[in-house]
Design a protein around this motif. Structure first.
Motif, PDB file in Angstrom:
ATOM      1  N   TYR A 122       2.620   8.183 -31.186  1.00  0.00           N
ATOM      2  CA  TYR A 122       2.114   9.007 -32.279  1.00  0.00           C
ATOM      3  C   TYR A 122       1.274  10.164 -31.742  1.00  0.00           C
ATOM      4  O   TYR A 122       1.482  11.339 -32.103  1.00  0.00           O
ATOM      5  CB  TYR A 122       1.301   8.129 -33.231  1.00  0.00           C
ATOM      6  N   PHE A 123       0.321   9.841 -30.850  1.00  0.00           N
ATOM      7  CA  PHE A 123      -0.544  10.888 -30.300  1.00  0.00           C
ATOM      8  C   PHE A 123       0.240  11.829 -29.379  1.00  0.00           C
ATOM      9  O   PHE A 123      -0.024  13.032 -29.346  1.00  0.00           O
ATOM     10  CB  PHE A 123      -1.725  10.266 -29.552  1.00  0.00           C
ATOM     11  N   LYS A 124       1.193  11.291 -28.629  1.00  0.00           N
ATOM     12  CA  LYS A 124       1.999  12.135 -27.748  1.00  0.00           C
ATOM     13  C   LYS A 124       2.821  13.130 -28.559  1.00  0.00           C
ATOM     14  O   LYS A 124       2.983  14.286 -28.166  1.00  0.00           O
ATOM     15  CB  LYS A 124       2.914  11.277 -26.869  1.00  0.00           C
ATOM     16  N   THR A 125       3.343  12.680 -29.712  1.00  0.00           N
ATOM     17  CA  THR A 125       4.124  13.567 -30.567  1.00  0.00           C
ATOM     18  C   THR A 125       3.274  14.745 -31.045  1.00  0.00           C
ATOM     19  O   THR A 125       3.726  15.892 -31.057  1.00  0.00           O
ATOM     20  CB  THR A 125       4.681  12.792 -31.780  1.00  0.00           C
ATOM     21  N   ILE A 126       2.032  14.465 -31.404  1.00  0.00           N
ATOM     22  CA  ILE A 126       1.131  15.547 -31.848  1.00  0.00           C
ATOM     23  C   ILE A 126       0.844  16.501 -30.695  1.00  0.00           C
ATOM     24  O   ILE A 126       0.846  17.730 -30.881  1.00  0.00           O
ATOM     25  CB  ILE A 126      -0.176  14.962 -32.420  1.00  0.00           C
ATOM     26  N   LYS A 127       0.607  15.962 -29.496  1.00  0.00           N
ATOM     27  CA  LYS A 127       0.313  16.820 -28.343  1.00  0.00           C
ATOM     28  C   LYS A 127       1.504  17.704 -27.983  1.00  0.00           C
ATOM     29  O   LYS A 127       1.334  18.892 -27.672  1.00  0.00           O
ATOM     30  CB  LYS A 127      -0.110  15.963 -27.145  1.00  0.00           C
ATOM     31  N   ILE A 128       2.715  17.143 -28.052  1.00  0.00           N
ATOM     32  CA  ILE A 128       3.914  17.939 -27.770  1.00  0.00           C
ATOM     33  C   ILE A 128       4.082  19.007 -28.845  1.00  0.00           C
ATOM     34  O   ILE A 128       4.415  20.163 -28.551  1.00  0.00           O
ATOM     35  CB  ILE A 128       5.159  17.032 -27.694  1.00  0.00           C
ATOM     36  N   SER A 129       3.825  18.639 -30.090  1.00  0.00           N
ATOM     37  CA  SER A 129       3.917  19.601 -31.201  1.00  0.00           C
ATOM     38  C   SER A 129       2.933  20.751 -31.016  1.00  0.00           C
ATOM     39  O   SER A 129       3.245  21.910 -31.316  1.00  0.00           O
ATOM     40  CB  SER A 129       3.641  18.896 -32.537  1.00  0.00           C
ATOM     41  N   GLN A 130       1.737  20.436 -30.515  1.00  0.00           N
ATOM     42  CA  GLN A 130       0.745  21.486 -30.266  1.00  0.00           C
ATOM     43  C   GLN A 130       1.234  22.441 -29.187  1.00  0.00           C
ATOM     44  O   GLN A 130       1.055  23.662 -29.295  1.00  0.00           O
ATOM     45  CB  GLN A 130      -0.582  20.858 -29.852  1.00  0.00           C
ATOM     46  N   THR A 131       1.880  21.904 -28.149  1.00  0.00           N
ATOM     47  CA  THR A 131       2.431  22.754 -27.090  1.00  0.00           C
ATOM     48  C   THR A 131       3.543  23.645 -27.639  1.00  0.00           C
ATOM     49  O   THR A 131       3.621  24.834 -27.313  1.00  0.00           O
ATOM     50  CB  THR A 131       2.975  21.896 -25.938  1.00  0.00           C
ATOM     51  N   ILE A 132       4.408  23.071 -28.490  1.00  0.00           N
ATOM     52  CA  ILE A 132       5.481  23.861 -29.107  1.00  0.00           C
ATOM     53  C   ILE A 132       4.866  24.982 -29.968  1.00  0.00           C
ATOM     54  O   ILE A 132       5.328  26.131 -29.927  1.00  0.00           O
ATOM     55  CB  ILE A 132       6.390  22.950 -29.963  1.00  0.00           C
ATOM     56  N   ALA A 133       3.822  24.657 -30.722  1.00  0.00           N
ATOM     57  CA  ALA A 133       3.142  25.677 -31.544  1.00  0.00           C
ATOM     58  C   ALA A 133       2.536  26.775 -30.669  1.00  0.00           C
ATOM     59  O   ALA A 133       2.599  27.966 -31.019  1.00  0.00           O
ATOM     60  CB  ALA A 133       2.054  25.013 -32.392  1.00  0.00           C
ATOM     61  N   ASP A 134       1.983  26.393 -29.505  1.00  0.00           N
ATOM     62  CA  ASP A 134       1.418  27.389 -28.579  1.00  0.00           C
ATOM     63  C   ASP A 134       2.505  28.318 -28.049  1.00  0.00           C
ATOM     64  O   ASP A 134       2.293  29.530 -27.920  1.00  0.00           O
ATOM     65  CB  ASP A 134       0.714  26.689 -27.417  1.00  0.00           C
ATOM     66  N   LEU A 135       3.666  27.754 -27.723  1.00  0.00           N
ATOM     67  CA  LEU A 135       4.778  28.575 -27.222  1.00  0.00           C
ATOM     68  C   LEU A 135       5.284  29.535 -28.296  1.00  0.00           C
ATOM     69  O   LEU A 135       5.692  30.661 -27.993  1.00  0.00           O
ATOM     70  CB  LEU A 135       5.927  27.672 -26.742  1.00  0.00           C
ATOM     71  N   GLU A 136       5.255  29.074 -29.550  1.00  0.00           N
ATOM     72  CA  GLU A 136       5.715  29.908 -30.652  1.00  0.00           C
ATOM     73  C   GLU A 136       4.603  30.797 -31.208  1.00  0.00           C
ATOM     74  O   GLU A 136       4.798  31.506 -32.194  1.00  0.00           O
ATOM     75  CB  GLU A 136       6.259  29.016 -31.782  1.00  0.00           C
ATOM     76  N   GLU A 137       3.408  30.722 -30.571  1.00  0.00           N
ATOM     77  CA  GLU A 137       2.238  31.511 -30.958  1.00  0.00           C
ATOM     78  C   GLU A 137       1.824  31.236 -32.410  1.00  0.00           C
ATOM     79  O   GLU A 137       1.477  32.142 -33.173  1.00  0.00           O
ATOM     80  CB  GLU A 137       2.491  33.007 -30.740  1.00  0.00           C
ATOM     81  N   LYS A 138       1.860  29.954 -32.777  1.00  0.00           N
ATOM     82  CA  LYS A 138       1.422  29.525 -34.108  1.00  0.00           C
ATOM     83  C   LYS A 138       0.025  28.930 -34.009  1.00  0.00           C
ATOM     84  O   LYS A 138      -0.293  28.256 -33.025  1.00  0.00           O
ATOM     85  CB  LYS A 138       2.385  28.484 -34.678  1.00  0.00           C
TER      86      LYS A 138
END
Length: 505
Positions: A470-486
């Motif tokens: 669960y926590f890993k999914t959130i951390k990966i999502s945060q990285t994806i958001a950073d790459l997409e500049e969200k």
């Protein structure tokens, strides 16, 4: 007559101040004794020191000599005590003025003719000397560039014992090494590049996410699909290291004696041990514990090709460092902690023959053989891997098409932007990457939209996600958001992160 000379030793990756006390007795039979838990290499210094002093044109005292390496409860290893022992002997016998040793530290191995040779572990000792307010450090000339990474301390390069003695007696002058403004240029020269890899769009995207947030990744697929090529090209998209990271990594390589002719490590490490590596070789250890492959990969990549061929006991030893970013090695003398914050890239076949799930080649393995093969990687170990990617064979038309692929440099620029966002996010903390966030940091920094929260709740129940997943999914999502500049994690980021979870979930 008694003298005291400062030197240093390394325990793990930290420097420790050692006082070399020398007593030259006025009476007694000639003898040379070293006490203070010396090992064989330190004990052999007696012969090197005796020959070096004589061949440098000075007289060795012909009375009883006692050398104490304090504190006496720390084991002393290596040849770096040769020079301070020689200086101590000559000071105690009146050849060198005591006042000239004030606030100075000495390191170096002596040859029989008096030359001073390169030694490992100089960088952590110089760091320690700076903290102890020691202003002058005398080291072998070959170690000078390594030591120059540390500011606000005078570093004197020494070629031979005779030159150093004349300098201490003010007969000649050795000038400290002049540090110009040290500009560490990043090294982007790589053999394998992403623009040369055909197809594998999803695997490349997973690599981009892993490099941006420092996430672990497992490639699974048939032979020849490109798992190893993707892993080797991964190094070409990693962002350059900060100066603090360079010093961290250089300390490890200095202690391990792997710097050789390099001044510092300015390229993120890429370690690829063979599957026959021992547990000590991988995590570190030994009688006098030294860094293993996971510490040599610190702030870089540890690539385990054919991970299913590694002994299970070796892989299970990775579970704690993957979670904590460090490895603690306990021995009778005490415990040592080595850093191990690395990206694990693993590659595996889906079955013994390698063709399970292949679109064209049938699998020849029995169900029992496939199950036994999969059990080589335990559930808890797989749960610590962030991104699970199936690497399928490249289609014929993709191989023959002459279409320009996104280059490693273009991908790296996006990753550097994402890293800048993380740098600002964690500027008041001791963490550098999204993967290092704990539950409290996730709660503080990771904001989800209502739709993203609902999707994640559904995933927890339908995919039976563990708390770690669960926590890993959130951390990966945060990285994806950073790459997409969200600025906030949306539904698309959560959906993309979920597709990289372990398929058996």
């Amino acid at each position: 007559m008694l003298s005291k000379v400062f030197s240093g030793a390394t325990i793990g990756l930290d420097g420790v101040l050692i006082e070399v006390e020398t007593d030259v007795a006025e009476r007694g039979f000639p003898g040379f004794t070293i006490v203070g838990l010396p090992d064989k290499s330190v004990d052999e210094a007696k012969e090197r020191v005796r020959s070096a002093i004589t061949n440098s044109g000075f007289k060795m005292p012909d009375t009883r000599l006692t050398i104490n390496l304090a504190p006496a409860d720390i084991p002393k290893t290596g040849s770096s005590f040769d020079l301070p022992i020689a200086i101590g002997v000559l000071t105690a016998s009146g050849v060198i003025k005591k006042e000239s040793l004030k606030n100075s530290l000495f390191l170096g191995e002596l040859s029989l003719e008096g030359k001073i040779r390169q030694i490992p572990g100089v960088l952590p000792i110089v760091l320690m000397a700076k903290k102890k307010k020691i202003t002058k450090v005398f080291i072998p000339q070959e170690n000078i560039n390594e030591a120059s990474l540390i500011d606000e301390i005078e570093i004197f390069p020494i070629k031979n014992l005779a030159e150093l003695i004349l300098h201490l007696n003010e007969e000649i002058k050795i000038f400290p090494f002049i540090k110009e403004n040290l500009i560490i240029e990043p090294d982007f020269d790589y053999e394998f590049l992403f623009e040369n890899i055909k197809g594998q769009v999803m695997a490349k995207r997973a690599c981009e996410i892993a490099a941006a947030g420092f996430h672990n990744i497992l490639f699974k697929g048939p032979p020849g699909a490109g798992k190893t090529l993707l892993s080797k090209a991964f190094a070409s998209i990693l962002p350059p290291m900060e100066k603090e990271e360079i010093i961290e990594v250089t300390k490890i390589y200095s202690v391990a004696g792997l710097l050789k002719n390099f001044f510092y490590i300015n390229k993120r490490p890429f370690r690829s041990p063979h599957h026959t590596v021992s547990r000590i070789g991988l995590v570190g250890g030994g009688t006098n514990p030294t860094p293993g492959e996971i510490s040599l990969a610190h702030r870089g990549v540890l690539f385990l090709d054919e991970i299913s061929e590694f002994p299970r006991s070796v892989l299970e030893a990775l579970r704690q460092p993957l979670e904590d970013g460090k490895i603690t090695i306990s021995r009778v003398q005490g415990s040592l902690t080595f850093p191990s914050k690395f990206i694990l890239i693993a590659a595996s076949n889906p079955c013994p023959c390698g063709f399970l799930g292949h679109p064209k080649k049938p699998c020849q393995c029995s169900p029992g053989a496939v199950l036994k093969y999969k059990k080589r990687l335990s559930g808890p170990f797989l749960d610590r891997i962030d991104l699970h990617v199936d690497v399928l064979p490249v289609e014929e038309n993709e191989l023959t098409k002459n279409i320009a692929c996104e280059t490693s440099e273009q991908i790296r620029k996006k990753i550097i932007k994402a890293k800048e966002k993380q740098k600002q996010r964690f500027k008041d903390l001791k963490i550098l990457n999204n993967s290092e966030m704990g539950p409290s940091e996730i709660k503080k920094f990771c904001q989800l939209t209502k739709e993203a929260e609902n999707l994640l709740k559904q995933a927890i129940s339908k995919l039976s996600l563990s708390a770690r997943s669960y926590f890993k999914t959130i951390k990966i999502s945060q990285t994806i958001a950073d790459l997409e500049e969200k600025e906030i994690i949306d539904e698309q980021s959560i959906a993309e992160a979920l597709q990289y979870r372990f398929s058996d979930e």
